[in-house]
Design a protein around this motif. Structure first.
Motif, PDB file in Angstrom:
ATOM      1  N   HIS A   1       0.863  -1.192   0.000  1.00  0.00           N
ATOM      2  CA  HIS A   1       0.000   0.000   0.000  1.00  0.00           C
ATOM      3  C   HIS A   1       0.899   1.241   0.000  1.00  0.00           C
ATOM      4  O   HIS A   1       1.067   1.885  -1.013  1.00  0.00           O
ATOM      5  N   HIS A   2       1.505   1.526   1.152  1.00  0.00           N
ATOM      6  CA  HIS A   2       2.393   2.680   1.288  1.00  0.00           C
ATOM      7  C   HIS A   2       3.666   2.455   0.468  1.00  0.00           C
ATOM      8  O   HIS A   2       4.334   1.431   0.615  1.00  0.00           O
ATOM      9  N   LEU A   3       3.981   3.424  -0.419  1.00  0.00           N
ATOM     10  CA  LEU A   3       5.176   3.340  -1.264  1.00  0.00           C
ATOM     11  C   LEU A   3       5.255   1.985  -1.977  1.00  0.00           C
ATOM     12  O   LEU A   3       6.303   1.359  -2.060  1.00  0.00           O
ATOM     13  N   SER A   4       4.121   1.576  -2.501  1.00  0.00           N
ATOM     14  CA  SER A   4       4.013   0.239  -3.102  1.00  0.00           C
ATOM     15  C   SER A   4       4.973   0.043  -4.270  1.00  0.00           C
ATOM     16  O   SER A   4       5.478  -1.071  -4.478  1.00  0.00           O
ATOM     17  N   GLU A   5       5.238   1.095  -5.031  1.00  0.00           N
ATOM     18  CA  GLU A   5       6.142   0.951  -6.180  1.00  0.00           C
ATOM     19  C   GLU A   5       7.551   0.564  -5.740  1.00  0.00           C
ATOM     20  O   GLU A   5       8.237  -0.197  -6.433  1.00  0.00           O
ATOM     21  N   LYS A   6       7.973   1.076  -4.588  1.00  0.00           N
ATOM     22  CA  LYS A   6       9.310   0.733  -4.092  1.00  0.00           C
ATOM     23  C   LYS A   6       9.378  -0.732  -3.688  1.00  0.00           C
ATOM     24  O   LYS A   6      10.393  -1.403  -3.917  1.00  0.00           O
ATOM     25  N   VAL A   7       8.304  -1.227  -3.083  1.00  0.00           N
ATOM     26  CA  VAL A   7       8.275  -2.648  -2.720  1.00  0.00           C
ATOM     27  C   VAL A   7       8.266  -3.500  -3.989  1.00  0.00           C
ATOM     28  O   VAL A   7       9.005  -4.484  -4.096  1.00  0.00           O
ATOM     29  N   TYR A   8       7.451  -3.108  -4.944  1.00  0.00           N
ATOM     30  CA  TYR A   8       7.372  -3.842  -6.210  1.00  0.00           C
ATOM     31  C   TYR A   8       8.739  -3.875  -6.898  1.00  0.00           C
ATOM     32  O   TYR A   8       9.194  -4.937  -7.340  1.00  0.00           O
ATOM     33  N   ASN A   9       9.390  -2.732  -6.994  1.00  0.00           N
ATOM     34  CA  ASN A   9      10.689  -2.666  -7.674  1.00  0.00           C
ATOM     35  C   ASN A   9      11.745  -3.482  -6.950  1.00  0.00           C
ATOM     36  O   ASN A   9      12.600  -4.116  -7.587  1.00  0.00           O
ATOM     37  N   TYR A  10      11.690  -3.480  -5.624  1.00  0.00           N
ATOM     38  CA  TYR A  10      12.641  -4.295  -4.859  1.00  0.00           C
ATOM     39  C   TYR A  10      12.443  -5.780  -5.172  1.00  0.00           C
ATOM     40  O   TYR A  10      13.400  -6.510  -5.461  1.00  0.00           O
ATOM     41  N   VAL A  11      11.193  -6.231  -5.085  1.00  0.00           N
ATOM     42  CA  VAL A  11      10.914  -7.655  -5.310  1.00  0.00           C
ATOM     43  C   VAL A  11      11.325  -8.064  -6.714  1.00  0.00           C
ATOM     44  O   VAL A  11      11.946  -9.125  -6.921  1.00  0.00           O
ATOM     45  N   LYS A  12      11.010  -7.244  -7.705  1.00  0.00           N
ATOM     46  CA  LYS A  12      11.292  -7.605  -9.093  1.00  0.00           C
ATOM     47  C   LYS A  12      12.786  -7.619  -9.398  1.00  0.00           C
ATOM     48  O   LYS A  12      13.208  -8.205 -10.408  1.00  0.00           O
ATOM     49  N   SER A  13      13.584  -6.998  -8.557  1.00  0.00           N
ATOM     50  CA  SER A  13      15.033  -7.027  -8.767  1.00  0.00           C
ATOM     51  C   SER A  13      15.735  -8.006  -7.840  1.00  0.00           C
ATOM     52  O   SER A  13      16.959  -8.125  -7.875  1.00  0.00           O
ATOM     53  N   SER A  14      14.962  -8.721  -7.009  1.00  0.00           N
ATOM     54  CA  SER A  14      15.568  -9.633  -6.043  1.00  0.00           C
ATOM     55  C   SER A  14      15.647 -11.046  -6.607  1.00  0.00           C
ATOM     56  O   SER A  14      14.965 -11.402  -7.572  1.00  0.00           O
ATOM     57  N   LYS A  15      16.465 -11.861  -5.976  1.00  0.00           N
ATOM     58  CA  LYS A  15      16.603 -13.256  -6.418  1.00  0.00           C
ATOM     59  C   LYS A  15      15.374 -14.089  -6.083  1.00  0.00           C
ATOM     60  O   LYS A  15      15.252 -15.233  -6.532  1.00  0.00           O
ATOM     61  N   TYR A  16      14.442 -13.513  -5.300  1.00  0.00           N
ATOM     62  CA  TYR A  16      13.238 -14.239  -4.917  1.00  0.00           C
ATOM     63  C   TYR A  16      12.041 -13.892  -5.793  1.00  0.00           C
ATOM     64  O   TYR A  16      10.920 -14.339  -5.524  1.00  0.00           O
ATOM     65  N   GLN A  17      12.248 -13.096  -6.839  1.00  0.00           N
ATOM     66  CA  GLN A  17      11.138 -12.553  -7.604  1.00  0.00           C
ATOM     67  C   GLN A  17      10.180 -13.620  -8.125  1.00  0.00           C
ATOM     68  O   GLN A  17       8.953 -13.421  -8.128  1.00  0.00           O
ATOM     69  N   LYS A  18      10.696 -14.768  -8.563  1.00  0.00           N
ATOM     70  CA  LYS A  18       9.849 -15.797  -9.137  1.00  0.00           C
ATOM     71  C   LYS A  18       8.998 -16.509  -8.084  1.00  0.00           C
ATOM     72  O   LYS A  18       8.041 -17.218  -8.435  1.00  0.00           O
ATOM     73  N   SER A  19       9.335 -16.303  -6.817  1.00  0.00           N
ATOM     74  CA  SER A  19       8.618 -16.979  -5.730  1.00  0.00           C
ATOM     75  C   SER A  19       7.573 -16.086  -5.075  1.00  0.00           C
ATOM     76  O   SER A  19       6.848 -16.548  -4.194  1.00  0.00           O
ATOM     77  N   VAL A  20       7.496 -14.816  -5.501  1.00  0.00           N
ATOM     78  CA  VAL A  20       6.685 -13.833  -4.778  1.00  0.00           C
ATOM     79  C   VAL A  20       5.508 -13.346  -5.622  1.00  0.00           C
ATOM     80  O   VAL A  20       5.676 -12.933  -6.768  1.00  0.00           O
ATOM     81  N   LYS A  21       4.328 -13.398  -5.017  1.00  0.00           N
ATOM     82  CA  LYS A  21       3.124 -12.794  -5.591  1.00  0.00           C
ATOM     83  C   LYS A  21       2.826 -11.518  -4.810  1.00  0.00           C
ATOM     84  O   LYS A  21       2.824 -11.531  -3.583  1.00  0.00           O
TER      85      LYS A  21
END
Length: 227
Positions: free
Chosen positions: A54-74
């Protein structure tokens, strides 16, 4: 096994840090808190994650998409906050009718969760969930529990001023598939998991007390202790 991590909070008590950084990405020794949870849970067999934003959601999204766990996270975006129970109930199908972790991701612990997972497997059969607990120095800010010799929670006091001890709910849970079904049947209107759900589950919760460091980093003073 799967894990749902709550990451949508605004972090008002943690300002000014959270003006630009979502609480779940606050660094601990240089590592984002969410990454610490991903690694800890992956090490004990969790293969899929769901996080709400919710809060600063784009930053969370960008972090996840650049992390090694991206394929495991919805990632689920909440335009309007659903509350801790609301998020769980709206997404309970994520667990695929299997026991799973449900965690408030603004907490930090040195516990590796391995023994907690084993504790849940061996919990008393009457218990619908397992709750990690810890000793707190500020009981009035926490949910305080009383338990019996079998580690079953007999009383749950959510943020009250009376003295009921200092063993506190950590907001790190393993939910049984039976509880997940019950949430749909009896708690559809619940908003706050502690107030609206846990308060109705006395004698149906198992408490595992960690001996490791556990801290809610949601305040400036607490965060400064571990950053």
């Amino acid at each position: 096994m799967k894990a749902m991590l709550l990451c949508a909070g605004k972090g008002l008590r943690l300002q000014p840090y959270t003006i630009d950084t979502p609480k779940c990405l606050m660094p601990i020794k240089g590592i984002p808190l969410l990454e610490i949870w991903f690694e800890k849970l992956t090490n004990i067999g969790v293969s899929e994650f769901l996080i709400n934003t919710h809060h600063l959601s784009e930053k969370v999204y960008n972090y996840v998409k650049s992390s090694k766990y991206q394929k495991s996270v919805k990632i689920i975006y909440e335009k309007k906050l659903l509350g801790t129970a609301g998020t769980l109930i709206n997404n309970v199908s994520f667990f695929d009718n299997q026991d799973g972790f449900f965690i408030h991701a603004d907490n930090y612990t040195l516990d590796n969760l391995e023994n907690f997972k084993k504790f849940h497997i061996d919990r008393p059969k009457s218990c619908l969930l397992s709750m990690m607990t810890f000793e707190t120095n500020n009981p009035s800010s926490c949910g305080i529990i009383k338990k019996n010799k079998e580690n079953v929670v007999t009383k749950f006091y959510e943020k009250v001023n009376e003295n009921h001890g200092n063993e506190a709910n950590s907001a790190v849970f393993i939910l049984s598939k039976e509880l997940q079904k019950l949430l749909i049947e009896k708690f559809l209107s619940a908003y706050d998991f502690s107030k609206d759900v846990l308060s109705s589950l006395e004698n149906q919760m198992a408490a595992y007390k960690t001996s490791k460091l556990f801290i809610d980093i949601g305040t400036v003073d607490n965060y400064n202790l571990v950053k």
